[in-house]
Enzyme design. Structure first.
Site, PDB file in Angstrom:
ATOM      1  N   GLY A   1       0.790  -1.229   0.000  1.00  0.00           N
ATOM      2  CA  GLY A   1       0.000   0.000   0.000  1.00  0.00           C
ATOM      3  C   GLY A   1       0.821   1.277   0.000  1.00  0.00           C
ATOM      4  O   GLY A   1       0.276   2.373   0.111  1.00  0.00           O
ATOM      5  N   SER A   2       2.154   1.173  -0.156  1.00  0.00           N
ATOM      6  CA  SER A   2       2.989   2.383  -0.102  1.00  0.00           C
ATOM      7  C   SER A   2       2.930   3.193  -1.397  1.00  0.00           C
ATOM      8  O   SER A   2       3.310   4.357  -1.409  1.00  0.00           O
ATOM      9  CB  SER A   2       4.444   2.002   0.221  1.00  0.00           C
ATOM     10  OG  SER A   2       4.928   1.053  -0.700  1.00  0.00           O
ATOM     11  N   GLY A   3       2.474   2.557  -2.484  1.00  0.00           N
ATOM     12  CA  GLY A   3       2.309   3.309  -3.732  1.00  0.00           C
ATOM     13  C   GLY A   3       3.163   2.834  -4.896  1.00  0.00           C
ATOM     14  O   GLY A   3       3.211   3.488  -5.936  1.00  0.00           O
ATOM     15  N   LYS A   4       3.811   1.672  -4.759  1.00  0.00           N
ATOM     16  CA  LYS A   4       4.694   1.161  -5.820  1.00  0.00           C
ATOM     17  C   LYS A   4       3.934   0.962  -7.135  1.00  0.00           C
ATOM     18  O   LYS A   4       4.338   1.459  -8.190  1.00  0.00           O
ATOM     19  CB  LYS A   4       5.346  -0.166  -5.382  1.00  0.00           C
ATOM     20  CG  LYS A   4       6.144  -0.069  -4.092  1.00  0.00           C
ATOM     21  CD  LYS A   4       6.775  -1.403  -3.699  1.00  0.00           C
ATOM     22  CE  LYS A   4       5.791  -2.510  -3.371  1.00  0.00           C
ATOM     23  NZ  LYS A   4       4.924  -2.230  -2.191  1.00  0.00           N
TER      24      LYS A   4
ATOM     25  N   THR B   1       1.059   2.105  -7.956  1.00  0.00           N
ATOM     26  CA  THR B   1       0.448   3.362  -8.416  1.00  0.00           C
ATOM     27  C   THR B   1       1.449   4.195  -9.209  1.00  0.00           C
ATOM     28  O   THR B   1       1.102   4.761 -10.246  1.00  0.00           O
ATOM     29  CB  THR B   1      -0.086   4.158  -7.206  1.00  0.00           C
ATOM     30  OG1 THR B   1      -1.017   3.323  -6.510  1.00  0.00           O
ATOM     31  CG2 THR B   1      -0.782   5.428  -7.649  1.00  0.00           C
TER      32      THR B   1
ATOM     33  N   GLU C   1       5.818  -6.606  -9.803  1.00  0.00           N
ATOM     34  CA  GLU C   1       5.846  -7.894  -9.094  1.00  0.00           C
ATOM     35  C   GLU C   1       5.808  -9.070 -10.065  1.00  0.00           C
ATOM     36  O   GLU C   1       5.083 -10.044  -9.833  1.00  0.00           O
ATOM     37  CB  GLU C   1       4.626  -8.013  -8.150  1.00  0.00           C
ATOM     38  CG  GLU C   1       4.379  -6.819  -7.269  1.00  0.00           C
ATOM     39  CD  GLU C   1       5.084  -6.909  -5.921  1.00  0.00           C
ATOM     40  OE1 GLU C   1       5.829  -7.890  -5.704  1.00  0.00           O
ATOM     41  OE2 GLU C   1       4.890  -5.996  -5.110  1.00  0.00           O
TER      42      GLU C   1
END
Ligand SMILES: Nc1ncnc2c1ncn2[C@@H]1O[C@H](COP(=O)(O)OP(=O)(O)OP(=O)(O)O)[C@@H](O)[C@H]1O
Ligand SMILES: [Mg+2]
Length: 227
Positions: free
Chosen positions: A38-41, A43, A154
């Site tokens: 959820g850190s924004g990778k 996005t 990923e």
């Protein structure tokens, strides 16, 4: 080739999930983006591929108007982007869409299948490919469109040891041919030996950008201190 981001922000609804990020990316390098869930990778990668809207300024090389012209995004789950009923059809699908000649499609198709070591599976139904083969097919199909930068989200997460190794080798080959690779991953040890640069993001902010080993150590310390 390089491009620069100045104050890139992405909102999901009213929530800002990427906060005024400024950085750059260059071809011939593998950049690893790490950080918690959820850190924004994803996005950031999606913003760079034009899949999500963003605010901020992107400085592109002369002759380009849109970031999507120089980037290609590969999903974590290759099933989401495989559409052909044979490996060959899948690779040339995107090329038909941009209206290339048959000669050009044949040339690019054969080239990317060779590069990703899929030439012998040309007439195979993608449904029956192994996970590693599917992921390499997904990369081949995007590579055929000749982006300067590949955005890999990923791409080894669902693979076993052999599949990870196959895809890792393919990623190194992309760099060797001069592409820029920007990849998001939680598999720090797998990628550490091959990446040139590490960006660590947390809460939509870049908290580290530099030597991969330093970024990985900083992330690991953070994770341990939060347990
Ligand atoms: N389509 C969406 N609608 C609303 N919020 C979203 C959407 N996609 C992502 N978010 C939110 O944006 C933030 C960043 O998500 P993102 O998927 O970029 O994280 P990530 O670093 O890739 O995480 P992971 O390691 O789990 O893949 C999270 O708070 C997430 O809930
Ligand atoms: Mg993600």
């Amino acid at each position: 080739m390089e491009f620069y981001l100045k104050n890139l922000s992405v909102y999901h609804g009213k929530k800002r999930v990427i906060n005024n990020v400024s950085t750059y990316f260059e071809t011939g390098k593998i950049t690893m983006i790490i950080g918690p869930n959820g850190s924004g990778k994803s996005t950031i990668l999606k913003a760079l591929s034009g899949l999500v809207d963003f605010y901020g300024k992107v400085s592109l090389p002369d002759g380009y108007n849109d970031i999507a012209e120089i980037t290609g995004y590969v999903f974590q789950n290759p099933e989401t982007q495989i559409i052909g009923s044979t490996v060959w059809e899948d690779v040339i699908f995107g090329l038909e869409n941009i209206g290339l000649s048959k000669e050009e499609m044949d040339k690019r198709g054969n080239y990317v299948l060779g590069l990703l070591e899929l030439s012998n599976l040309r007439d195979f139904d993608p449904y029956y490919l192994s996970g590693g083969q599917k992921q390499r097919l997904a990369i081949a199909s995007i590579l055929a469109l000749e982006p300067e930068f590949l955005l890999l989200d990923e791409v080894t997460a669902m693979l076993d040891k052999n599949g990870k190794r196959e895809v890792l080798n393919a990623i190194v080959r992309l760099k060797e041919m001069g592409k820029g690779v920007i990849l998001a991953t939680h598999e720090l040890d797998l990628f550490l030996p091959v990446v040139d640069r590490c960006i660590y993001i947390s809460g939509g902010n870049i908290v580290f950008d530099g030597e991969p080993i330093d970024g990985v150590n900083m992330y690991r310390q953070m994770v341990v201190s939060e347990l």
